[in-house]
Scaffold this motif. Structure first.
Motif, PDB file in Angstrom:
ATOM      1  N   ASP A 158      11.839 -19.520  52.871  1.00 16.58           N
ATOM      2  CA  ASP A 158      12.139 -20.653  51.733  1.00 16.58           C
ATOM      3  C   ASP A 158      13.439 -21.312  52.213  1.00 16.58           C
ATOM      4  O   ASP A 158      13.969 -22.005  51.622  1.00 16.58           O
ATOM      5  CB  ASP A 158      12.426 -19.544  50.601  1.00 16.58           C
ATOM      6  CG  ASP A 158      11.104 -18.952  49.853  1.00 16.58           C
ATOM      7  OD1 ASP A 158      10.079 -19.498  50.074  1.00 16.58           O
ATOM      8  OD2 ASP A 158      11.252 -18.135  49.055  1.00 16.58           O
ATOM      9  N   HIS A 159      13.884 -20.723  53.484  1.00  6.89           N
ATOM     10  CA  HIS A 159      15.047 -21.236  53.831  1.00  6.89           C
ATOM     11  C   HIS A 159      16.562 -20.942  52.957  1.00  6.89           C
ATOM     12  O   HIS A 159      17.357 -21.705  53.149  1.00  6.89           O
ATOM     13  CB  HIS A 159      15.070 -22.926  53.994  1.00  6.89           C
ATOM     14  CG  HIS A 159      14.025 -23.475  55.050  1.00  6.89           C
ATOM     15  ND1 HIS A 159      13.578 -24.719  55.426  1.00  6.89           N
ATOM     16  CD2 HIS A 159      13.007 -22.540  55.954  1.00  6.89           C
ATOM     17  CE1 HIS A 159      12.810 -24.708  56.211  1.00  6.89           C
ATOM     18  NE2 HIS A 159      12.450 -23.474  56.516  1.00  6.89           N
ATOM     19  N   ASP A 160      16.239 -19.969  52.178  1.00  6.10           N
ATOM     20  CA  ASP A 160      17.500 -19.745  51.315  1.00  6.10           C
ATOM     21  C   ASP A 160      18.347 -18.798  52.048  1.00  6.10           C
ATOM     22  O   ASP A 160      19.363 -18.441  51.529  1.00  6.10           O
ATOM     23  CB  ASP A 160      16.941 -19.139  49.825  1.00  6.10           C
ATOM     24  CG  ASP A 160      16.304 -18.116  50.022  1.00  6.10           C
ATOM     25  OD1 ASP A 160      15.779 -17.483  51.272  1.00  6.10           O
ATOM     26  OD2 ASP A 160      16.022 -17.315  49.068  1.00  6.10           O
ATOM     27  N   SER A 165       5.343 -22.977  40.852  1.00 10.17           N
ATOM     28  CA  SER A 165       5.280 -22.571  42.084  1.00 10.17           C
ATOM     29  C   SER A 165       4.499 -23.655  42.945  1.00 10.17           C
ATOM     30  O   SER A 165       4.162 -23.545  44.219  1.00 10.17           O
ATOM     31  CB  SER A 165       4.241 -21.417  42.248  1.00 10.17           C
ATOM     32  OG  SER A 165       3.137 -21.518  41.805  1.00 10.17           O
ATOM     33  N   PRO A 186      15.486 -25.098  48.620  1.00 13.11           N
ATOM     34  CA  PRO A 186      16.008 -24.502  47.356  1.00 13.11           C
ATOM     35  C   PRO A 186      17.479 -24.420  47.736  1.00 13.11           C
ATOM     36  O   PRO A 186      17.897 -24.384  48.988  1.00 13.11           O
ATOM     37  CB  PRO A 186      15.233 -23.083  47.692  1.00 13.11           C
ATOM     38  CG  PRO A 186      14.885 -23.047  48.898  1.00 13.11           C
ATOM     39  CD  PRO A 186      14.371 -24.209  49.409  1.00 13.11           C
ATOM     40  N   ASP A 218       4.682 -15.160  55.218  1.00 11.72           N
ATOM     41  CA  ASP A 218       4.860 -15.143  53.817  1.00 11.72           C
ATOM     42  C   ASP A 218       6.270 -14.854  53.246  1.00 11.72           C
ATOM     43  O   ASP A 218       6.541 -14.809  52.000  1.00 11.72           O
ATOM     44  CB  ASP A 218       4.023 -14.201  52.951  1.00 11.72           C
ATOM     45  CG  ASP A 218       3.976 -12.707  53.578  1.00 11.72           C
ATOM     46  OD1 ASP A 218       4.992 -12.619  54.051  1.00 11.72           O
ATOM     47  OD2 ASP A 218       2.977 -12.130  53.219  1.00 11.72           O
ATOM     48  N   GLY A 219       7.217 -14.555  54.227  1.00  9.06           N
ATOM     49  CA  GLY A 219       8.640 -14.124  53.928  1.00  9.06           C
ATOM     50  C   GLY A 219       8.863 -12.619  53.130  1.00  9.06           C
ATOM     51  O   GLY A 219      10.023 -12.386  52.787  1.00  9.06           O
ATOM     52  N   GLU A 227       2.864 -21.585  50.501  1.00  8.89           N
ATOM     53  CA  GLU A 227       3.135 -21.759  49.049  1.00  8.89           C
ATOM     54  C   GLU A 227       1.764 -21.868  48.284  1.00  8.89           C
ATOM     55  O   GLU A 227       0.699 -22.520  48.619  1.00  8.89           O
ATOM     56  CB  GLU A 227       3.901 -23.350  49.168  1.00  8.89           C
ATOM     57  CG  GLU A 227       4.002 -23.775  47.647  1.00  8.89           C
ATOM     58  CD  GLU A 227       4.711 -25.291  47.811  1.00  8.89           C
ATOM     59  OE1 GLU A 227       5.038 -25.879  46.884  1.00  8.89           O
ATOM     60  OE2 GLU A 227       4.463 -25.817  48.897  1.00  8.89           O
ATOM     61  N   ILE A 259       4.852 -26.271  52.426  1.00 10.99           N
ATOM     62  CA  ILE A 259       5.279 -25.105  53.042  1.00 10.99           C
ATOM     63  C   ILE A 259       4.359 -23.817  53.247  1.00 10.99           C
ATOM     64  O   ILE A 259       3.554 -23.469  52.351  1.00 10.99           O
ATOM     65  CB  ILE A 259       6.452 -24.531  52.275  1.00 10.99           C
ATOM     66  CG1 ILE A 259       7.600 -25.436  52.038  1.00 10.99           C
ATOM     67  CG2 ILE A 259       7.144 -23.066  52.946  1.00 10.99           C
ATOM     68  CD1 ILE A 259       8.720 -24.799  51.132  1.00 10.99           C
ATOM     69  N   HIS A 273      14.339 -17.280  56.411  1.00 12.55           N
ATOM     70  CA  HIS A 273      13.521 -16.994  55.730  1.00 12.55           C
ATOM     71  C   HIS A 273      12.601 -18.204  55.458  1.00 12.55           C
ATOM     72  O   HIS A 273      13.221 -19.296  55.403  1.00 12.55           O
ATOM     73  CB  HIS A 273      13.993 -16.465  54.395  1.00 12.55           C
ATOM     74  CG  HIS A 273      12.959 -15.766  53.402  1.00 12.55           C
ATOM     75  ND1 HIS A 273      12.341 -16.567  52.446  1.00 12.55           N
ATOM     76  CD2 HIS A 273      12.460 -14.637  53.208  1.00 12.55           C
ATOM     77  CE1 HIS A 273      11.607 -15.797  51.750  1.00 12.55           C
ATOM     78  NE2 HIS A 273      11.437 -14.783  52.370  1.00 12.55           N
TER      79      HIS A 273
END
Length: 548
Positions: free
Chosen positions: A407-409, A108, A131, A451-452, A52, A49, A405
């Motif tokens: 992180d796809h959360d 991480s 996640p 980087d979100g 990351e 990702i 986002h």
């Protein structure tokens, strides 16, 4: 624009495409450069990702003899491969205190070995699992009134680094990572970039290495923006006739996909063209991938997918409303239909959105002649499309832009008719607390930084105070109940150098990889007006994108 030579029109791409990069600073004693091939993403080389941070080790010792204090770190580059391992120490150079050899306490990213600290880490890390989503919400701002809503607008984007960087973002180099802590509301500086004969522009994206951005005019042309000098070169599309550009997006190989609809006044047909740089002479070439499906419009392509393929959204431009999702192999450029579904309205955007079980899913948003959302996901090994109350609510209004986002959360959705920011988490829209509403602001699109840590919402010119509408979105807290949204307007938007009228819009933003700044595009058009905006933005105190 420096380092660029005139455009050349080439024949359609060959089935297999590879991008070869020069590794900066890797010359031997004779001064010759070392050529490093960017590996294709596929089953044998799974993607990480972007942004990351993972642990790694560059010495010869077996991993089971290496303690945590010997480990270094590496960053996932924007092409979704691992960068050089940095900061590691040999086992015989220091003794770890109270630490048994273990690589399992890395929160991480997985630990791997690298040949030497100066060589790139091998890309053997398995992709992290998606996640499990965490709920979120937003705290609305309450500014003074504006006027009418925007209509048909564009949408989303992918990921980079979280540590401080030098004055200009390198291609893939990462500094020693540091935990930047939680993001706080920022202050932004805006600079209008002068461009001759610049018409209304609706979409923008950066090359994965940040060297160049491509801006899509509403019709007929794109502009190349040099990442260092911001010098702009106009390139007409490789076809004549009326065209409407919907989206420009770079793939992991550094090719810009330009898509939309041709002949919008007659019988519409979708088009896809690929713009790429020749590694030998720096010239830019148009091509058309073989086997492009016969569709009325192509709306967006996402490359931040769980399997490394692109996910392409096509849609009809009139009733009966239908959307289709196509898988695109980035190496062979072949298209495979994954799902076709009645949509109830004209669809315009797609973003990754895992379901309640953490399995991959994708949210399609539709806001032409109505409003609807559809979630294509996998449950117990079977794919399905969910709509309506199965997504938690039908009270969405016209929705036309979405981004997830990195992180796809969480996935944000812009409702332009209700001027609301919907949150889609764990396979459902969050209704408690309600979606924040901005009744006096014409919001259009949302895009997260790679980087979100931040995102930007842009939209219609504001009236009081007069400004270009930009809102900053910060990540949610641990309980998902506080996702601050703060106005950070472009000041003096109605005055030079913008001279924006009441119907001016900012259509899309794009963060330059590796730093805290980027570009915003927009404009206004009418019977006798076609004015475009190209605006550089910088987060004060952030990682600089350009030398001061």
């Amino acid at each position: 624009m420096h380092r660029r030579t005139p455009l050349r029109i080439l024949a359609p791409l060959a089935p297999l495409v590879a991008l070869v990069l020069l590794a900066a600073g890797c010359g031997d004693s004779s001064g010759a450069e070392t050529v490093r091939e960017r590996p294709p993403i596929g089953p044998s080389n799974p993607p990480c990702i972007p942004g990351e941070i993972g642990q790694c080790y560059g010495g010869p010792e077996p991993l089971d003899e290496v303690g945590d204090c010997h480990l270094g770190t590496r960053e996932c580059r924007n092409d979704r491969t691992w960068d050089t391992c940095r900061g590691w120490r040999r086992v015989d150079s220091v003794q770890c205190e109270n630490d048994s050899p273990s690589l399992s306490r890395n929160p991480s990213g997985p630990a791997t070995t690298t040949p030497t600290p100066s060589e790139p880490a091998p890309n053997t890390t398995a992709p992290p699992s998606l996640p499990h989503p965490v709920p979120s919400s937003s705290a609305p701002v309450d500014p003074p009134p504006s006027t009418a809503e925007p209509t048909d607008v564009p949408p989303s984007g992918p990921a980079s680094s979280t540590e401080p960087a030098p004055t200009a973002p390198p291609t893939s180099a990462a500094t020693e990572p540091q935990d930047p802590g939680p993001a706080s509301p920022g202050t932004y500086r805006y600079t209008a970039v002068p461009v001759a004969s610049f018409g209304e522009s609706v979409t923008v994206d950066w090359h994965p290495d940040g060297s160049v951005a491509v801006v899509g005019r509403r019709s007929g042309a794109v502009h190349l923006v040099d990442g260092d000098t911001l010098e702009v070169t106009r390139l007409p599309l490789p076809e004549t006739g009326a065209t409407l550009i919907d989206r420009v997006r770079f793939d992991p190989f550094g090719r810009a996909w330009v898509m939309g609809t041709r002949d919008p006044g007659g019988t519409p047909s979708g088009f896809i063209h690929i713009l790429e740089e020749d590694p030998d002479d720096g010239g830019w070439s148009w091509s058309t991938p073989p086997g492009v499906p016969a569709e009325q419009a192509f709306r967006n392509i996402r490359w931040d997918t769980h399997d490394g393929d692109g996910l392409l959204l096509s849609a009809t431009r009139s009733s009966p409303w239908i959307f289709r999702l196509w898988s695109v192999d980035p190496e062979t450029l072949t298209f495979t239909l994954r799902v076709a579904s009645a949509s109830g309205a004209g669809c315009q955007d797609v973003a990754p959105a895992p379901n309640e079980f953490g399995e991959p899913g994708y949210l399609v948003v539709c806001g032409i002649n109505g409003g609807a959302a559809h979630h294509w996901t996998r449950v117990a090994g079977e794919f399905e499309v969910r709509s309506g109350l199965a997504l938690g609510t039908t009270n969405l209004g016209n929705i036309s832009s979405t981004d997830s986002h990195p992180d796809h959360d969480r996935t944000l959705v812009i409702g332009w008719s209700g001027r609301t920011v919907h949150r889609f988490i764990a396979g459902s829209f969050v209704t408690n607390p309600p979606a924040p509403s901005f009744s006096t602001r014409g919001i259009s699109s949302v895009r997260f930084a790679p980087d979100g840590r931040r995102g930007l919402i842009v939209g219609r010119r504001t009236v009081s105070p007069p400004g270009g509408l930009v809102m900053e979105v910060l990540p949610c807290d641990g309980a998902g109940q506080n996702c601050p949204i703060t106005e950070v307007l472009v000041p003096g938007f109605d005055a030079p150098p913008y001279n924006a009228g009441s119907n001016a819009h900012l259509h899309e933003s794009a963060w330059r990889p590796g730093c805290d700044g980027g570009l915003i595009v927009g404009g206004e058009s009418g019977l006798s007006l076609d004015r475009g905006f190209l605006i550089r933005f910088d987060l004060e105190g952030g990682r600089p994108c350009w030398p001061e």
